[in-house]
Design an enzyme around this catalytic site. Sequence first.
Site, mmCIF file in Angstrom:
data_model
loop_
_atom_site.group_PDB
_atom_site.id
_atom_site.type_symbol
_atom_site.label_atom_id
_atom_site.label_comp_id
_atom_site.label_asym_id
_atom_site.label_seq_id
_atom_site.Cartn_x
_atom_site.Cartn_y
_atom_site.Cartn_z
ATOM 1 N N ARG A 83 0.829 -1.205 0.000
ATOM 2 C CA ARG A 83 0.000 0.000 0.000
ATOM 3 C C ARG A 83 0.872 1.267 0.000
ATOM 4 O O ARG A 83 0.534 2.255 -0.667
ATOM 5 C CB ARG A 83 -0.930 -0.032 1.215
ATOM 6 C CG ARG A 83 -2.064 0.957 1.097
ATOM 7 C CD ARG A 83 -3.049 0.785 2.225
ATOM 8 N NE ARG A 83 -2.554 1.341 3.474
ATOM 9 C CZ ARG A 83 -3.337 1.828 4.441
ATOM 10 N NH1 ARG A 83 -4.662 1.782 4.308
ATOM 11 N NH2 ARG A 83 -2.830 2.312 5.549
ATOM 12 N N TYR A 122 -11.419 6.398 -5.714
ATOM 13 C CA TYR A 122 -10.959 7.185 -4.564
ATOM 14 C C TYR A 122 -9.775 8.101 -4.856
ATOM 15 O O TYR A 122 -9.411 8.923 -4.020
ATOM 16 C CB TYR A 122 -10.698 6.291 -3.352
ATOM 17 C CG TYR A 122 -9.500 5.374 -3.455
ATOM 18 C CD1 TYR A 122 -8.323 5.665 -2.788
ATOM 19 C CD2 TYR A 122 -9.564 4.203 -4.199
ATOM 20 C CE1 TYR A 122 -7.226 4.822 -2.872
ATOM 21 C CE2 TYR A 122 -8.480 3.355 -4.284
ATOM 22 C CZ TYR A 122 -7.309 3.670 -3.626
ATOM 23 O OH TYR A 122 -6.238 2.838 -3.716
ATOM 24 N N HIS A 236 -14.992 -1.737 1.161
ATOM 25 C CA HIS A 236 -13.972 -2.753 1.476
ATOM 26 C C HIS A 236 -14.213 -3.252 2.900
ATOM 27 O O HIS A 236 -14.482 -2.434 3.797
ATOM 28 C CB HIS A 236 -12.570 -2.144 1.497
ATOM 29 C CG HIS A 236 -12.014 -1.688 0.186
ATOM 30 N ND1 HIS A 236 -11.713 -0.385 -0.084
ATOM 31 C CD2 HIS A 236 -11.664 -2.378 -0.919
ATOM 32 C CE1 HIS A 236 -11.186 -0.280 -1.295
ATOM 33 N NE2 HIS A 236 -11.152 -1.478 -1.831
ATOM 34 N N GLU A 239 -10.300 -7.394 4.724
ATOM 35 C CA GLU A 239 -9.380 -7.984 3.746
ATOM 36 C C GLU A 239 -8.164 -8.587 4.431
ATOM 37 O O GLU A 239 -7.592 -9.555 3.943
ATOM 38 C CB GLU A 239 -8.954 -6.889 2.754
ATOM 39 C CG GLU A 239 -8.021 -7.382 1.655
ATOM 40 C CD GLU A 239 -7.667 -6.290 0.665
ATOM 41 O OE1 GLU A 239 -7.957 -5.108 0.948
ATOM 42 O OE2 GLU A 239 -7.114 -6.626 -0.396
ATOM 43 N N HIS A 273 -14.022 -8.014 -0.815
ATOM 44 C CA HIS A 273 -13.114 -8.979 -0.170
ATOM 45 C C HIS A 273 -13.861 -9.807 0.886
ATOM 46 O O HIS A 273 -14.061 -10.981 0.692
ATOM 47 C CB HIS A 273 -11.866 -8.310 0.441
ATOM 48 C CG HIS A 273 -11.138 -7.399 -0.498
ATOM 49 N ND1 HIS A 273 -10.665 -7.833 -1.713
ATOM 50 C CD2 HIS A 273 -10.826 -6.075 -0.432
ATOM 51 C CE1 HIS A 273 -10.093 -6.814 -2.348
ATOM 52 N NE2 HIS A 273 -10.176 -5.740 -1.591
ATOM 53 N N ASP A 324 -9.939 -5.552 -9.368
ATOM 54 C CA ASP A 324 -9.310 -4.755 -8.315
ATOM 55 C C ASP A 324 -8.017 -4.069 -8.761
ATOM 56 O O ASP A 324 -8.064 -3.050 -9.437
ATOM 57 C CB ASP A 324 -9.110 -5.659 -7.085
ATOM 58 C CG ASP A 324 -8.705 -4.907 -5.834
ATOM 59 O OD1 ASP A 324 -8.437 -3.711 -5.928
ATOM 60 O OD2 ASP A 324 -8.649 -5.520 -4.749
HETATM 61 C C1 NGQ Z 1 -7.332 0.205 -2.296
HETATM 62 N N1 NGQ Z 1 -6.794 -2.094 -2.288
HETATM 63 O O1 NGQ Z 1 -8.181 0.996 -1.904
HETATM 64 O O2 NGQ Z 1 -6.730 0.345 -3.368
HETATM 65 C C2 NGQ Z 1 -7.006 -0.962 -1.440
HETATM 66 C C3 NGQ Z 1 -5.777 -0.675 -0.627
HETATM 67 C C4 NGQ Z 1 -6.631 0.151 1.579
HETATM 68 C C5 NGQ Z 1 -7.136 -3.294 -1.865
HETATM 69 N N2 NGQ Z 1 -7.662 -3.360 -0.695
HETATM 70 C C6 NGQ Z 1 -5.917 0.486 0.299
HETATM 71 N N3 NGQ Z 1 -6.950 -4.360 -2.593
HETATM 72 O O3 NGQ Z 1 -7.353 -0.827 1.656
HETATM 73 O O4 NGQ Z 1 -6.446 0.915 2.514
HETATM 74 ZN ZN ZN Z 2 -10.160 -2.126 -3.576
#
Ligand code: NGQ
Ligand code: ZN
Length: 457
Positions: A83, A122, A236, A239, A273, A324
Site C-alpha cells: 500500500r 478514490y 472494502h 481484507e 473482499h 481490483d
Molecule cells: C485500495 N486495495 O483501496 O486500493 C485498497 C488498498 C486500503 C485493496 N484493498 C488500500 N486491494 O485498503 O487501505
Molecule cells: Zn479495492
Amino acid sequence: MRTLFAPSALLPDGWAQQVVITLDEAGTFAAISAGASPDGAERLAGPVLPGMTDVHSHAFQRAMAGLTERRGPTGDDHFWTWREIMYRFLARLSPDDVEAIAAHLCISLLKGGFTTLAEFHYLQADPDGRPYVEPGEMGLRIIEAARRSGMALTLLPSLYRQGGFGTPHTGGQKRFVLDDAALSASLARFRREAAHDRLLRVGLAPHSLRAAALGDIARWVATVRAEDAAAPIHIHAAEQPREVAECLAATGRRPVGLILEALPVDERWCLIHATHLAPEEIDGLAASGAVAGLCPTTEANLGDGVFPLPRYLEQQGRFAIGTDSHVGVAAAEELRSLEASQRLATLRRAVATTPEEPSAGTLLWRRAAEAGAAVCNQPAGAIAPGRRADLVVLDGASPFLAGRTGALAADTLVFAGGSDLVRDVMVGGTWVVRDKHHRDEERAEAAFAATMRRLLA
Ligand code: NGQ
Ligand code: ZN
C-alpha cells in the site's frame, strides 16, 4: 428487431442448444428460444455467455501491475508495504494519465469477457490534496475512457476521511479525501452524466470502516439513497487480519459483523473482499442479501487470505468478481483463481458446484454475472428477455473448443482458457470486440505505453 443464432447459450437455468436470441432497437433482449432454427439469424461463432461484471476496480492500479513484486529493504513484505508503494506511485498521476490507463484497461477487460466495470473511485483530489476545479474531474476521465471503449460503467465515488480507526489521514492518502461539499459536487456531476447515458450508473463507495467513521458512512448512505433509492453501495471489508484486529480494538466488533449490525445493508450493497469472517459473519452476510465482491487474483497477489466459499454457498450467499488492482484482466482467470484457492484450502475438487449444477465453470460464471450486474445497478447479467444485451461469444473455431459446447465450453474457458477463447463481445446490442479486436485498441495501447514510459523514466 435483430436475431442472433448461438449453437449453445448459457441461459438463467443452464445451457441450451440451438438458441435464437432476439434484440430490440434499444439493445435489450426481447426473446430467447432454444431448439430453434438458425434461418435468417446472424450466426454467432461459438458458445455464448452473458457478459460479466467486474465489480471492483481501481483503474490507475493497472499501471502498477508487475511493478511491486520485489523484496523490500527489510524483507518483511505484505499488504501494508504494498500500500505504501501504491501511495508513492499514484502521487504524480494526472487526469490525462488516469484516462489513458483506464482507456487501455477497459479494452483489455472487454477482451477478457467483462462488459461492465464498477470503478471504486478514490483517487479524487489533485496532487496537493485539493479538489479539482472541475468537480469530479478524475471520475469524468474514467467515464470518458469507458464510453470510448463501449463498456458499461458504474462509478462509485469514495467517502475517505481518515487514515485508520479514529486516526487522521497521512500524506500518502491526501488525494483520496474530499470534503462534504466536494463529494456532493462530484456526485451531482456524475448523476448529470448518467441522466443521458444508458450505460452509466452512479453509487457510493465508503472506502472502509478504517477510512470513514461509521456515523459519516451512515449519513452519506442516507443522502445518496434519498437521491436514488437504487444506488449501489460498495465498501472494502475484512481484507486483512490486521484490519479485523484494529476494528475489534476500536469498536469491540469485527468489521463485517459491525457493518451488518450498524448499517442498512441490503441486496444493493457489495462487501469487497470480506475475506476474514467468523462463522456467524458468513451466515449473516449471506442472509443480508448483500454480495461478496471477491477479487481472487488481487487477493492472492497481496497475500490476503482465502474467502470461506463452501459455507457461504451453503447459506445461499451471493458473490461477484472484481479485478481490483488488475494483475489479471480476464473474467475466466478470476473465476479459476477463486476455485483454485478453495481447492488449495480444502483439499477438494469441484468446490463451487451443486448436485443441480455440477459444472464449476458454469456455476461460477452464471452466478457471478447475475449478482455482479445487480449489485452495480446494471440491467444485465443474464441472457433473458428484458435484460441489456451484453454477450460474450467464444471462439468456436479454436481447436481447443472442438467437440465442446455448453458446460464443457464453460469449464474449458474457466479452467484452461481465458481471453484467448473470447472472440466477440457485445454491450447493449453493440459489438465492441469483433474477432478478438477492439476498434480503438492500437490507439489506446500507444497512449498507455507513452504514459508508462513517462511515469517510469
Ligand atoms: C485500495 N486495495 O483501496 O486500493 C485498497 C488498498 C486500503 C485493496 N484493498 C488500500 N486491494 O485498503 O487501505
Ligand atoms: Zn479495492
